[in-house]
Each structure stands twice: as C-alpha cells, then as structure tokens.
Write a protein that holds these residues in place. Structure first.
Motif, mmCIF file in Angstrom:
data_model
loop_
_atom_site.group_PDB
_atom_site.id
_atom_site.type_symbol
_atom_site.label_atom_id
_atom_site.label_comp_id
_atom_site.label_asym_id
_atom_site.label_seq_id
_atom_site.Cartn_x
_atom_site.Cartn_y
_atom_site.Cartn_z
ATOM 1 N N ASP A 108 0.791 -1.237 0.000
ATOM 2 C CA ASP A 108 0.000 0.000 0.000
ATOM 3 C C ASP A 108 0.822 1.285 0.000
ATOM 4 N N LYS B 255 3.493 1.223 -4.865
ATOM 5 C CA LYS B 255 4.272 0.597 -5.931
ATOM 6 C C LYS B 255 3.492 0.521 -7.250
ATOM 7 N N THR C 167 0.825 2.140 -8.171
ATOM 8 C CA THR C 167 0.450 3.457 -8.678
ATOM 9 C C THR C 167 1.641 4.124 -9.371
ATOM 10 N N GLN D 100 -3.611 0.200 -11.995
ATOM 11 C CA GLN D 100 -2.808 -0.910 -11.501
ATOM 12 C C GLN D 100 -2.653 -2.004 -12.532
ATOM 13 N N ASP E 76 1.350 14.479 -1.445
ATOM 14 C CA ASP E 76 0.138 15.306 -1.570
ATOM 15 C C ASP E 76 -0.740 15.227 -0.334
HETATM 16 P P1 GDP Z 1 1.083 -0.965 -3.540
HETATM 17 O O1 GDP Z 1 0.454 -1.933 -2.593
HETATM 18 O O2 GDP Z 1 2.438 -0.564 -3.072
HETATM 19 O O3 GDP Z 1 1.067 -1.417 -4.959
HETATM 20 O O4 GDP Z 1 0.222 0.375 -3.422
HETATM 21 P P2 GDP Z 1 -0.831 0.974 -4.429
HETATM 22 O O5 GDP Z 1 -0.151 1.589 -5.604
HETATM 23 O O6 GDP Z 1 -1.883 -0.038 -4.690
HETATM 24 O O7 GDP Z 1 -1.385 2.175 -3.543
HETATM 25 C C1 GDP Z 1 -2.082 1.952 -2.346
HETATM 26 C C2 GDP Z 1 -3.106 3.037 -2.139
HETATM 27 O O8 GDP Z 1 -2.455 4.295 -2.007
HETATM 28 C C3 GDP Z 1 -4.068 3.201 -3.318
HETATM 29 O O9 GDP Z 1 -5.342 3.476 -2.805
HETATM 30 C C4 GDP Z 1 -3.504 4.374 -4.089
HETATM 31 O O10 GDP Z 1 -4.485 5.063 -4.801
HETATM 32 C C5 GDP Z 1 -2.932 5.228 -2.977
HETATM 33 N N1 GDP Z 1 -1.810 6.056 -3.423
HETATM 34 C C6 GDP Z 1 -0.715 5.640 -4.106
HETATM 35 N N2 GDP Z 1 0.101 6.694 -4.332
HETATM 36 C C7 GDP Z 1 -0.495 7.782 -3.784
HETATM 37 C C8 GDP Z 1 -0.145 9.173 -3.692
HETATM 38 O O11 GDP Z 1 0.889 9.639 -4.163
HETATM 39 N N3 GDP Z 1 -1.013 9.977 -3.019
HETATM 40 C C9 GDP Z 1 -2.167 9.521 -2.487
HETATM 41 N N4 GDP Z 1 -2.964 10.389 -1.879
HETATM 42 N N5 GDP Z 1 -2.528 8.235 -2.564
HETATM 43 C C10 GDP Z 1 -1.710 7.359 -3.197
#
Ligand code: GDP
Ligand code: MG
Length: 608
Positions: free
Chosen positions: A22, A25, A27, A47, A142
């Motif tokens: 979360d 990664k 995103t 994703q 942000d």
């Molecule tokens: P992963 O588990 O590392 O792949 O994380 P994700 O990319 O799925 O992101 C997890 C959550 O954080 C999602 O709900 C994204 O929309 C949110 N998220 C990712 N990057 C950002 C960011 O730069 N700002 C905000 N506000 N939310 C983010």
C-alpha cells in the motif's frame, strides 16, 4: 530504436520497485507506463501490473512480471527501461530475490504518511544483499498528514541509505520526472558482454495453454536468438530449441534476439511448467558455462494442510482442478490423502500462509469447489530412537508421527520475525510474541516514536492466526515480516484424541508440551458439545504419551426418536425415522460412535 543488432548497454536500465504493501508501488508503475507511452491512456486501467483478479483485490502482486518501456532523455536519446515487478509478500521471497537479481537497481518507495515498515526493511535487505543500487522515493507527498522529514530520517537511520530521496505523489504525478532522472543518472547500466557465451537468468515462468511454458529471462551475457539450441544449467540433459524470443511491452512482442543486458521472454517448446525452475541459468548448447549464475535455490513448501471436498463425489473434480492449477502455479504441491474423518482428499504444500489462501480461493472460485481445509501445520523433523543423523524423518502430517516411545527428539522450523510498530504498542506486542514461544533478539528505537522488534518464533506459532492477533493488539499499526531461520529442537508432543477409547488420527495435533493441557481440555469440551448422545456413555479423552490429560463424558441417551409422537400419525413417524437415517449418513461411524462432520471441522478450527 534501430532494428537488429544489440542495443547500447549504456542506454539500458533494469530496475524493480520495492515497497511495503500500500505504499504506492503499483500506482508509481502506472505513472511510469503512462509517461513513457507504453500503455495507451485510453486502455489504461488502474494498476496495470496486477492482472489477476485476486491480486487487485488483495493489493498484492502474486507473480513477478516485467515490462519494457522506452523513455526519451533530456538529450533526445532513447533509454530502454525494464521494470521487473516482484511479488510483494514474504511467502514469495525467493521469487522476489530472483526478480531483483535480474536488476541493477531498485526504487524503494516509502509512504510519507507511514514511514519505514517491516516489508520495506525486508525488501531493502534483500536488494542490498544483491548489491543493487537503491533509490529512495518518498511517496504520497500530496497528503496533508505526510511527514517527509521524519521519513527521510528513518530511511537514513534504519536502512542506512545515504542517497538523496526523491519526493513524489504517484497519484497526481508530481515529482515523477525526478524518478526518471534518478533511473537515468543513478541506476547503473548492465555490465555484461555480448561476446561472451550466453548466460540468461530465468526469473519467472508462466503457463500459456496455447504456447506452453513462457520463460521470463534476463540476458546477462551473450545473445539469445531464435533457432538457437539452449539448455538449463540444472537439467543439462534437456535441450530446448528457441522458438521465439521477444520483449514484454507489456504484451509479448517477438524480436530476432535478446542481447546482454536485455529483459524479455522465451518460448522453447516446453509443455510442463515443472520442468522449469525459477533462478535457473540458460546457456547455449556447445558453449556451456563452467558455473551457473549465483543464487539458485529450490523453493520449498513450508506450510501444509489437508484439502477435502465437502461432497465426496467432488473428489474427481478436485483432482482435475489441482492438476490444472498446478500448471500455472508449480510452487504448491499435492498428494493424495485419506482421512478417517474426511474421506478422500489431498495434502497440499504451500510457500506460506498467503500462498495457501490464494490456492484455496482459486480452487473455490475458478473451479467452483466446496472445500474443507484443515488447519495448517509445518514440517517437523523427528529423530527415531537409536537413529543416526541421516535417519531423521521429515513429516508434514501429524497423523504420520511414530509412537512416542520410538521418538528421541523432535525439531521444528523457526523464523526470524521483524515487527515495526509505534512504541505505544510495545507491551501487547511483546506479550504476544512471548505467548507464541518467541525468543528475543533485539529491540531498536527509531525516530517518529517507532521501534523495530526482532524475535525468533516457531513457524507453527505464526501459521495459526499470528498476523490477525498482531493486527488486533496493535490496532492495525504493527507491520510484520519473517525469514526462515532453520530448525531447532522443541519440547513437542503429539496430542491424541480418543473417542470411546479409540484414537482418532484426524484430530491429533503436534503441540508444545506446555500447551498440551489447555489444548486437550478445549478439544474435549468442544467435542462433548458437538457429538450427539449415543445409546451408551461415551468418553472423550485427550492423551499425551499414553497419559490421559483431559476427559469429558457424553451421557447416554435413551434413543427413541418416536417418543415424542403420541398417537398414530404414521407419516410423521416415518418422516422422523427418515430424518434420523439422513443424520446417520452424514456422520462418520468411528468404532461404535457417530461423529458428525461439524465436530471435525470445529476441532480443526479450534486453535485459530
Ligand atoms: P502498492 O500496494 O504498493 O502497490 O500500493 P498501491 O499503488 O496499490 O497504492 C495503495 C493506495 O495508495 C491506493 O489506494 C492508491 O491510490 C494510494 N496512493 C498511491 N500513491 C499515492 C499518492 O501519491 N497519493 C495519495 N494520496 N494516494 C496514493
Ligand atoms: Mg500493488
């Protein structure tokens, strides 16, 4: 990019994104794909690297994948950026390490509102051990609750990374240019040579029902061309003819060759995914290598459970489903198992708990099966009395344990547990670790009122609901990761359950001596509740090493289902008799006692 000929290695960057779950990664990967025009924005679904339904739901990446992006630098020249994705979970840490071995560097993404977590540590350790260049990226700037400075300090303090951090919002794209700059300027280009004999690392594989096995590879030295004859280092007798090579853009795009430094796929006429081992080296027939690329290891199953169809008639469908699923995921294994209580089924081995959940859910969802899964256990090592060091038994099923009189010693697997938590949850978390027979290793306090706790804990104590308990005692704030730490002798005993003086294997468990009494008592009480009264008194006993440690008795019942029917309503009487017959069919007759299936199920879940 000009067609044909090897690309300029100084223009290639092979990298991975590593992060705690979360932290962003997927995103960030989406932003990179978008900015490089790799994916048509109109076709862009969020994703994109997580393509399995389950992956999206759980927010994890189960299988490593790769994608080749073309990026134009400020000097107008083109770079090849190969993003190699890693599964984001400890169960798959061997696959993570192979995917990382295919890279020269990694973006280490840390959430600016959360800071360094357990998986950040684990992933950074793996990458550093492989000598990868790490670029720390602080994401989610942000958000109003972000604290970039504290996170920067943690990266320095905990991970000992002295690099400048890149600050971004993967969500709105702010700062992402800085990520491209870091990829160009900080991640080293591949070092291999096209003139050397072929050496390619298999970092993943996939089964395609039409094309057979597709290998994902990183070419380290030499070139891999269509028509070439190649072989695996570990299975040198088998020769493959290269039918197709190409890039992942992300779809498979054929090319004439893959050269040193490049990442892509290979189709070589393999039909069975079990013939491929992640981490293996591919070399050319006639130019064999003196040694394999480093790090090859066989992934081992560490958690086992019995899987049975609820309806015995589904046994055949379950067998077919396992065969099919195993073609796609060769990392679980299965063998036939018969249980006194649950009938015909299979014993499955998994890489870890999450892996078990995934396989279970896929069986239920994709094959529409209704399954009973027994509580998971680990692999024990048992030294029979008088046996030499080579004669240890390796047992994945408590029912197969020798008689206690024949056992000299029992060993069980331990893991190094790393937990990152806010200091205010120190007490309940340490208490939990001690309850689970954990042995203290170290405690470290870091900025932001956080601490890192390291313990050695038996794996068997982790497989039963440890994660849920940790989340609950820390109100969701503790993160956790573990690594295998070998076998140690433990005071383990086989807890046996006797019903009407007869041992019931399906109910026996391997437990620590100190927990045997409480567990035996709980099991007997539960069974007393669930086993219907018989025509005679039934004793339910728990025994350890032949000694009864707990006992309940189910009083006799005057078994007359018709007693309630006064008068002569014959249809009602018949109905009652039929109902009783039905109940009998569902129950298992053990000796002279009927035990309903719910009793077995409840007991299998008692320690969860
Ligand atoms: P992963 O588990 O590392 O792949 O994380 P994700 O990319 O799925 O992101 C997890 C959550 O954080 C999602 O709900 C994204 O929309 C949110 N998220 C990712 N990057 C950002 C960011 O730069 N700002 C905000 N506000 N939310 C983010
Ligand atoms: Mg993700």
């Amino acid at each position: 990019m000009s067609a044909g000929g090897p690309p300029d290695p100084s223009r290639i960057r092979n990298f991975s994104i590593i992060a705690h779950i979360d932290h962003g990664k997927s995103t960030l990967a989406d932003r990179l794909l978008e900015r490089t025009g790799t994916v048509d924005p109109r076709k862009m679904s969020a994703q994109i690297m997580d393509s399995m339904e389950l992956e999206k739901e759980r927010g994890i990446t189960i299988k490593a994948k790769a994608v080749r992006m073309l990026h134009t630098g400020p000097d107008g020249k083109e770079y090849i950026l190969n993003l190699i994705d890693t599964p984001g979970h400890v169960d798959f840490s061997y696959e993570v390490s192979r995917a990382l071995a295919a890279c020269e560097g990694a973006l280490l993404v840390v959430d600016a509102t959360q800071g360094v977590e357990a998986q950040t540590l684990a992933n950074a350790d793996l990458a550093q051990a492989l000598d990868l260049k790490l670029v720390p990226v602080i994401n989610k700037i942000d958000l109003p609750s972000s604290d970039v400075e504290a996170v920067e300090e943690q990266i320095f303090e905990v991970l000992k990374i002295l690099e400048d951090t890149v600050h971004i919002s993967a969500k709105d794209g702010k700062g992402v240019d800085g990520v491209f700059q870091a990829l160009r300027e900080r991640i080293p280009p591949p070092r291999g040579s096209v003139d050397k004999p072929l050496a390619a690392l298999v970092f993943d594989s996939l089964y395609d029902p039409y094309r057979g096995v597709v290998l994902y590879i990183r070419v380290v030295d030499g070139a891999l061309k269509k028509g070439q004859k190649v072989r695996f280092y570990s299975k040198s007798e088998q020769i493959l003819s290269v039918e197709e090579v190409g890039y992942l853009t992300p779809k498979q795009t054929p090319s004439d060759a893959l050269y040193a430094g490049e990442v892509g796929y290979l189709v070589g006429g393999l039909k069975d995914i079990h013939e491929v081992r992640v981490g293996d080296t591919i070399m050319e027939v006639g130019r064999e290598l003196p040694a394999a690329l480093p790090g090859y290891k066989e992934a081992k199953c560490v958690v086992f459970a019995g899987v049975f169809p609820v309806n015995p008639a589904d046994y055949g469908s379950l067998k077919k489903a396992l065969e099919k699923l195993n073609l796609e995921d060769s990392s679980f294994n299965y063998q036939v198992e018969t249980s006194q209580a649950l009938g015909f089924g299979f014993r499955l081995g998994f890489l870890g708990l999450l892996h078990m959940d995934i396989v279970k859910e896929r069986l239920q969802r994709e094959f529409d099966l209704n399954l009973i899964v027994t509580s998971p256990n680990v692999v024990f090592r048992v030294q029979p009395k008088g046996a030499g060091p080579e004669d240890w038994l390796v047992l994945d099923n408590p029912a197969k344990f020798p008689h206690y009189g024949d056992i000299e010693a029992i060993e069980e697997p331990f893991v190094h547990v790393t937990i990152v938590l806010p200091v205010r949850f120190q007490e309940p978390v340490i208490t939990l670790l001690k309850e689970r027979r954990g042995v203290h290793r170290s405690i470290e306090y870091v900025s932001g009122e956080r601490m890192i706790v390291r313990f050695d804990v038996p794996l068997s104590e982790i497989v039963l609901d440890f994660y849920d308990r940790l989340k609950s005692v820390s109100k969701g704030y503790a993160s956790f990761d573990y690594q295998p730490a070998g076998y140690q002798t433990s005071d383990l005993v086989k807890l046996e359950i006797l019903i009407h003086a007869e041992g019931v294997d399906a109910l026996s468990q391997i437990v620590h001596k100190d927990k045997a009494y409480a567990m035996g008592k709980a099991l007997c009480e539960k069974l007393k509740e669930l086993i219907p009264r018989q025509g005679f008194e039934v004793a339910v006993q728990a025994s350890v090493h032949g000694r009864i440690i707990a006992r309940e008795s189910i009083p006799a019942m005057r078994k007359d289902v018709l007693a309630k029917c006064y008068g002569g309503d014959i249809t009602r009487k018949r109905k009652l008799l039929e109902k009783q017959k039905e109940g009998k069919r569902k129950a298992k007759l053990l000796g002279s006692v009927e035990i309903p299936q719910e009793a077995f199920l409840a007991v299998l879940k008692i320690n969860q």
